[in-house]
Write a protein that holds these residues in place. Structure first.
Motif, PDB file in Angstrom:
ATOM      1  N   ARG A 104       0.874  -1.429   0.176  1.00 19.82           N
ATOM      2  CA  ARG A 104      -0.013  -0.561  -0.212  1.00 19.82           C
ATOM      3  C   ARG A 104       0.852   1.484   0.124  1.00 19.82           C
ATOM      4  NH1 ARG A 104       0.113  -2.491   4.633  1.00 19.82           N
ATOM      5  NH2 ARG A 104       0.223  -1.285   6.708  1.00 19.82           N
ATOM      6  N   THR A 105       1.892   1.124   0.740  1.00 17.97           N
ATOM      7  CA  THR A 105       2.831   2.354   0.349  1.00 17.97           C
ATOM      8  C   THR A 105       2.996   2.264  -0.528  1.00 17.97           C
ATOM      9  OG1 THR A 105       4.823   1.016   1.030  1.00 17.97           O
ATOM     10  CG2 THR A 105       3.597   1.609   3.024  1.00 17.97           C
ATOM     11  N   GLU A 106       3.003   2.024  -1.884  1.00 19.52           N
ATOM     12  CA  GLU A 106       4.192   1.665  -3.304  1.00 19.52           C
ATOM     13  C   GLU A 106       2.845   2.065  -4.519  1.00 19.52           C
ATOM     14  OE1 GLU A 106       7.521   1.358  -6.069  1.00 19.52           O
ATOM     15  OE2 GLU A 106       7.197   2.135  -3.919  1.00 19.52           O
ATOM     16  N   ALA A 107       2.405   1.828  -4.319  1.00 21.94           N
ATOM     17  CA  ALA A 107       0.901   0.982  -5.170  1.00 21.94           C
ATOM     18  C   ALA A 107       0.888   3.102  -5.163  1.00 21.94           C
ATOM     19  CB  ALA A 107      -0.286   1.171  -4.497  1.00 21.94           C
ATOM     20  N   GLU A 108       1.001   3.883  -5.119  1.00 23.97           N
ATOM     21  CA  GLU A 108       0.986   5.601  -5.306  1.00 23.97           C
ATOM     22  C   GLU A 108       1.536   6.357  -6.056  1.00 23.97           C
ATOM     23  OE1 GLU A 108      -1.648   9.237  -4.769  1.00 23.97           O
ATOM     24  OE2 GLU A 108      -0.836   7.936  -3.112  1.00 23.97           O
ATOM     25  N   ALA A 109       2.684   5.579  -5.023  1.00 28.87           N
ATOM     26  CA  ALA A 109       3.690   6.067  -5.951  1.00 28.87           C
ATOM     27  C   ALA A 109       4.582   5.077  -8.136  1.00 28.87           C
ATOM     28  CB  ALA A 109       5.073   5.570  -5.897  1.00 28.87           C
ATOM     29  N   ARG A 110       4.342   3.745  -7.957  1.00 30.61           N
ATOM     30  CA  ARG A 110       3.855   3.464  -9.052  1.00 30.61           C
ATOM     31  C   ARG A 110       2.638   3.884  -9.988  1.00 30.61           C
ATOM     32  NH1 ARG A 110       6.066  -2.190  -9.705  1.00 30.61           N
ATOM     33  NH2 ARG A 110       7.106  -1.500  -7.652  1.00 30.61           N
ATOM     34  N   MET A 111       1.680   4.039  -9.478  1.00 32.82           N
ATOM     35  CA  MET A 111       1.338   4.317 -10.450  1.00 32.82           C
ATOM     36  C   MET A 111       1.679   5.792 -10.870  1.00 32.82           C
ATOM     37  SD  MET A 111      -1.389   7.293 -11.078  1.00 32.82           S
ATOM     38  CE  MET A 111      -1.521   7.842  -8.939  1.00 32.82           C
ATOM     39  N   ASN A 112       1.995   7.134 -10.150  1.00 30.69           N
ATOM     40  CA  ASN A 112       2.328   8.201 -10.881  1.00 30.69           C
ATOM     41  C   ASN A 112       3.748   8.030 -11.026  1.00 30.69           C
ATOM     42  OD1 ASN A 112       0.244  10.040  -9.359  1.00 30.69           O
ATOM     43  ND2 ASN A 112       2.231   9.534  -7.300  1.00 30.69           N
ATOM     44  N   ALA A 113       4.646   6.992 -11.744  1.00 30.53           N
ATOM     45  CA  ALA A 113       5.619   6.568 -12.249  1.00 30.53           C
ATOM     46  C   ALA A 113       5.037   6.476 -13.194  1.00 30.53           C
ATOM     47  CB  ALA A 113       6.329   5.450 -11.783  1.00 30.53           C
ATOM     48  N   ALA A 114       4.201   5.489 -13.619  1.00 33.38           N
ATOM     49  CA  ALA A 114       3.682   5.346 -14.774  1.00 33.38           C
ATOM     50  C   ALA A 114       2.708   5.333 -16.347  1.00 33.38           C
ATOM     51  CB  ALA A 114       2.760   3.815 -14.666  1.00 33.38           C
ATOM     52  N   VAL A 115       2.052   7.283 -15.541  1.00 36.07           N
ATOM     53  CA  VAL A 115       1.022   8.188 -15.355  1.00 36.07           C
ATOM     54  C   VAL A 115       2.843   8.880 -16.406  1.00 36.07           C
ATOM     55  CG1 VAL A 115      -0.282   9.832 -15.262  1.00 36.07           C
ATOM     56  CG2 VAL A 115      -0.755   7.802 -14.177  1.00 36.07           C
ATOM     57  N   ALA A 116       3.469   8.905 -15.212  1.00 40.62           N
ATOM     58  CA  ALA A 116       4.656   9.575 -16.102  1.00 40.62           C
ATOM     59  C   ALA A 116       5.732   9.399 -17.148  1.00 40.62           C
ATOM     60  CB  ALA A 116       5.644  10.418 -14.813  1.00 40.62           C
ATOM     61  N   ALA A 117       5.763   8.187 -17.198  1.00 33.09           N
ATOM     62  CA  ALA A 117       6.167   7.574 -17.993  1.00 33.09           C
ATOM     63  C   ALA A 117       5.299   7.574 -19.788  1.00 33.09           C
ATOM     64  CB  ALA A 117       6.072   5.894 -17.754  1.00 33.09           C
ATOM     65  N   GLY A 118       3.892   7.984 -19.608  1.00 31.26           N
ATOM     66  CA  GLY A 118       3.432   8.215 -20.952  1.00 31.26           C
ATOM     67  C   GLY A 118       2.008   6.928 -20.781  1.00 31.26           C
ATOM     68  N   GLY A 119       1.726   6.499 -19.479  1.00 32.91           N
ATOM     69  CA  GLY A 119       0.447   5.331 -19.436  1.00 32.91           C
ATOM     70  C   GLY A 119      -0.519   7.142 -18.823  1.00 32.91           C
ATOM     71  N   ARG A 120      -2.213   6.196 -18.572  1.00 31.64           N
ATOM     72  CA  ARG A 120      -2.749   6.793 -18.677  1.00 31.64           C
ATOM     73  C   ARG A 120      -4.165   5.942 -18.062  1.00 31.64           C
ATOM     74  NH1 ARG A 120      -7.437   5.087 -21.574  1.00 31.64           N
ATOM     75  NH2 ARG A 120      -7.279   4.102 -23.777  1.00 31.64           N
ATOM     76  N   ILE A 121      -4.576   6.561 -17.147  1.00 29.74           N
ATOM     77  CA  ILE A 121      -5.726   6.659 -16.375  1.00 29.74           C
ATOM     78  C   ILE A 121      -6.992   5.917 -16.780  1.00 29.74           C
ATOM     79  CG2 ILE A 121      -6.904   6.374 -13.855  1.00 29.74           C
ATOM     80  CD1 ILE A 121      -4.249   8.581 -13.233  1.00 29.74           C
ATOM     81  N   VAL A 122      -7.032   4.711 -16.374  1.00 32.41           N
ATOM     82  CA  VAL A 122      -8.001   4.351 -16.951  1.00 32.41           C
ATOM     83  C   VAL A 122      -9.670   4.474 -16.022  1.00 32.41           C
ATOM     84  CG1 VAL A 122      -9.838   2.162 -18.357  1.00 32.41           C
ATOM     85  CG2 VAL A 122      -7.445   2.696 -18.715  1.00 32.41           C
ATOM     86  N   ASP A 123      -9.291   3.728 -14.771  1.00 27.08           N
ATOM     87  CA  ASP A 123     -10.086   3.969 -13.742  1.00 27.08           C
ATOM     88  C   ASP A 123      -9.854   3.648 -12.397  1.00 27.08           C
ATOM     89  OD1 ASP A 123     -11.999   3.372 -12.160  1.00 27.08           O
ATOM     90  OD2 ASP A 123     -12.782   0.835 -12.346  1.00 27.08           O
ATOM     91  N   ASP A 124     -10.098   4.691 -11.376  1.00 25.33           N
ATOM     92  CA  ASP A 124      -9.043   5.278 -10.970  1.00 25.33           C
ATOM     93  C   ASP A 124     -10.587   5.220  -9.384  1.00 25.33           C
ATOM     94  OD1 ASP A 124     -10.955   7.514 -10.819  1.00 25.33           O
ATOM     95  OD2 ASP A 124      -9.343   9.084 -10.726  1.00 25.33           O
TER      96      ASP A 124
END
Length: 228
Positions: A167-187
């Motif tokens: 749980r302490t890593e999930a949001e950071a991993r999400m932010n890194a993926a978005v910064a790398a060009g990904g997009r959020i489909v469902d939050d």
């Protein structure tokens, strides 16, 4: 299968080195070299309470320890096993890194009458774990989970990746993926899980389960995301 074991593990004290992933209790201990990581693995392997499904994976500067390889195999006795492993790690000067703990799972979704786990076990050389999944006997590859699609949905088949983290890593991993060009489909299940996609639309679920959410929430969120 029961939730009692992993819920007891999450509620226990003195387990700050450990994260509960899809595959059960997991810890990563860092060491300065491959040789020292291997020495730590050898010391932990001497503990009498380890079971056949315990997995010790030595890499260049770390040792990953998985107690069961499956969340549903987690029992209350694993609490003391984890504490003993942490004790041995401290004696060897190892440092736990909960941000490095992760498990990747390939989720293959199909209509109930078209699920074909036997094919995937055969083609990958994997072994059965439960009736809906399989694991790499070498402990190197991702697990495979056959997810049944709702027969009422128009989608016939789909495939996505689940990334199980703490749980302490999930949001950071999400932010890194978005910064790398990904997009959020469902939050809608955040901060327990995010469904992301790359530019081509390939989907991945970053899930802090069960560290940060209930199992029913994860299953519902992942299934719904496949039709978005």
């Amino acid at each position: 299968m029961s939730e009692l074991g992993w819920r007891a593990f999450l509620a226990a004290d003195d387990l700050q080195d450990w994260v509960i992933l899809h595959g059960g209790p997991t810890a990563v201990f860092t060491r300065p070299s491959l040789r020292q990581a291997a020495q730590l693995a050898a010391a932990i392997a001497e503990l009498p309470a380890l079971e056949p499904r315990t997995l010790l994976t030595v890499a260049a500067d770390r040792l990953t320890v998985k107690l069961t390889r499956e969340i549903w195999g987690t029992e209350e006795r694993h609490i003391e096993v984890a504490r003993e492993i942490s004790r041995v790690a401290r004696e060897h000067g190892a440092v736990a890194d909960t941000c490095a703990v992760q498990e990747v799972q390939l989720a293959i979704a199909a209509k109930p009458e078209e699920t074909d786990l036997g094919f995937w076990r055969a083609v990958l050389g994997y072994q059965p774990l439960h009736e809906d999944n399989c694991i790499d006997p070498n402990g190197q590859g991702s697990t495979v989970w056959m997810q049944e699609l709702n027969p009422a949905r128009p989608l016939r088949h789909a495939m996505h990746v689940d990334v199980s983290v703490g749980r302490t890593e999930a949001e950071a991993r999400m932010n890194a993926a978005v910064a790398a060009g990904g997009r959020i489909v469902d939050d809608s299940e955040a901060p327990g899980a995010w469904i992301l996609a790359d530019r081509s639309g390939n989907k991945v679920c970053i899930a802090a389960w069960p560290d940060g959410m209930r199992p029913a929430d994860h299953e519902r969120g992942t299934e719904d995301s496949l039709n978005k």
